[in-house]
Design a protein around this motif. Structure first.
Motif, PDB file in Angstrom:
ATOM      1  N   LEU A 179       0.857  -1.189   0.000  1.00 28.26           N
ATOM      2  CA  LEU A 179       0.000   0.000   0.000  1.00 28.26           C
ATOM      3  C   LEU A 179       0.898   1.247   0.000  1.00 28.26           C
ATOM      4  O   LEU A 179       1.199   1.794   1.055  1.00 28.26           O
ATOM      5  CB  LEU A 179      -0.913  -0.033   1.232  1.00 28.26           C
ATOM      6  N   VAL A 199      -4.170   8.424   3.337  1.00 25.01           N
ATOM      7  CA  VAL A 199      -3.341   7.229   3.388  1.00 25.01           C
ATOM      8  C   VAL A 199      -3.678   6.405   4.626  1.00 25.01           C
ATOM      9  O   VAL A 199      -3.818   5.171   4.554  1.00 25.01           O
ATOM     10  CB  VAL A 199      -1.847   7.597   3.366  1.00 25.01           C
ATOM     11  N   ARG A 202      -6.849   4.449   4.228  1.00 24.17           N
ATOM     12  CA  ARG A 202      -6.726   3.253   3.398  1.00 24.17           C
ATOM     13  C   ARG A 202      -6.057   2.105   4.163  1.00 24.17           C
ATOM     14  O   ARG A 202      -6.394   0.940   3.966  1.00 24.17           O
ATOM     15  CB  ARG A 202      -5.948   3.568   2.118  1.00 24.17           C
ATOM     16  N   ASP A 205      -8.692   0.718   6.479  1.00 23.18           N
ATOM     17  CA  ASP A 205      -9.623  -0.118   5.720  1.00 23.18           C
ATOM     18  C   ASP A 205      -9.090  -1.543   5.603  1.00 23.18           C
ATOM     19  O   ASP A 205      -9.842  -2.518   5.719  1.00 23.18           O
ATOM     20  CB  ASP A 205      -9.842   0.462   4.321  1.00 23.18           C
ATOM     21  N   GLN A 206      -7.788  -1.684   5.360  1.00 20.51           N
ATOM     22  CA  GLN A 206      -7.182  -3.008   5.252  1.00 20.51           C
ATOM     23  C   GLN A 206      -7.249  -3.772   6.576  1.00 20.51           C
ATOM     24  O   GLN A 206      -7.264  -5.001   6.592  1.00 20.51           O
ATOM     25  CB  GLN A 206      -5.732  -2.895   4.793  1.00 20.51           C
ATOM     26  N   ARG A 216     -15.327   9.500   1.015  1.00 17.67           N
ATOM     27  CA  ARG A 216     -15.127   8.421   0.062  1.00 17.67           C
ATOM     28  C   ARG A 216     -15.758   8.732  -1.297  1.00 17.67           C
ATOM     29  O   ARG A 216     -16.668   9.542  -1.389  1.00 17.67           O
ATOM     30  CB  ARG A 216     -15.662   7.104   0.634  1.00 17.67           C
TER      31      ARG A 216
END
Length: 219
Positions: A179, A199, A202, A205-206, A216
């Motif tokens: 990522l 960043v 994200r 989210d993982q 979003r």
């Protein structure tokens, strides 16, 4: 605190982008997430250079690190979040020296939900890609790969050499998520914090950690 949550390992290595790591730790603390933290000496050097924080890795001041607010920050919400996270750090964050292989995260028998290396240096990337761990951070990453747990690597260096691309390919084939710290611009960017939060959102989210750090696409 939800005691059913498995710990998340967070590692900071010697690549630019220390602010991403600090903000990530803050958000995890605000979500009452137990964290096992490791920082390489090079990571501490980058933190000193970029954030002005001098860390003693033998006796880490967690409150100063987790409570850090960037000088460009104008958001009262970010300041309040940092203060709240710092107040929780002593309970939630467990720090391990990067050369201590006797810590729980060096073994696959210690259960975790995921590991994030943020930022991830090229040297760290190479050590993991070739299963040649030279420190606890690389060893813990190998553990997450062999146990088939989520491993998220956040490289930031640019441009990227062919060898680094090949290392990313090897790691991605082994099951990790690569990522890169590449902020988007579609979410209504007004401040540097907006780019940082993109960043970090994200990454969260993982990890399946709910957050409202960015607007979003389509919202």
């Amino acid at each position: 605190m939800n005691d059913t949550k498995l710990p998340i390992v967070v590692a900071i290595t010697g690549a630019s982008g220390a602010i991403y790591a600090v903000r990530l730790i803050q958000m995890l603390c605000l979500n009452d997430q137990t964290i096992h933290l490791a920082i390489s000496p090079s990571g501490a050097t980058v933190i000193q250079q970029e954030l002005g924080l001098t860390l003693d890795l033998r006796n880490l001041d967690l409150e100063s690190l987790v409570g850090y607010v960037a000088p460009w920050t104008t958001s009262d919400d970010i300041r309040e979040n940092a203060a709240s996270a710092a107040a929780k750090a002593a309970e939630l964050v467990h720090f391990h020296r990067h050369d201590d292989y006797m810590t729980p995260i060096a073994s696959g028998s210690f259960r975790t939900s995921a590991m994030v290396i943020c930022p991830c240096s090229g040297t760290t990337l190479s050590g993991i890609a070739h299963a040649s761990a030279a420190n606890l951070i690389q060893r813990a990453a190998e553990v997450h790969l062999k146990e088939h747990r989520k491993l998220v690597l956040v490289p930031r260096e640019t441009p990227i050499s062919v060898l680094q691309i090949e290392n990313m390919h090897r790691i991605a084939k082994a099951g990790a998520v690569v990522l890169p710290a590449m902020p988007g611009w579609y979410q209504g960017v007004e401040t540097i914090d907006d780019l940082v939060d993109f960043v970090v959102a994200r990454i969260l989210d993982q990890l399946d950690v709910e957050n409202g750090l960015m607007r979003r696409w389509g919202e």
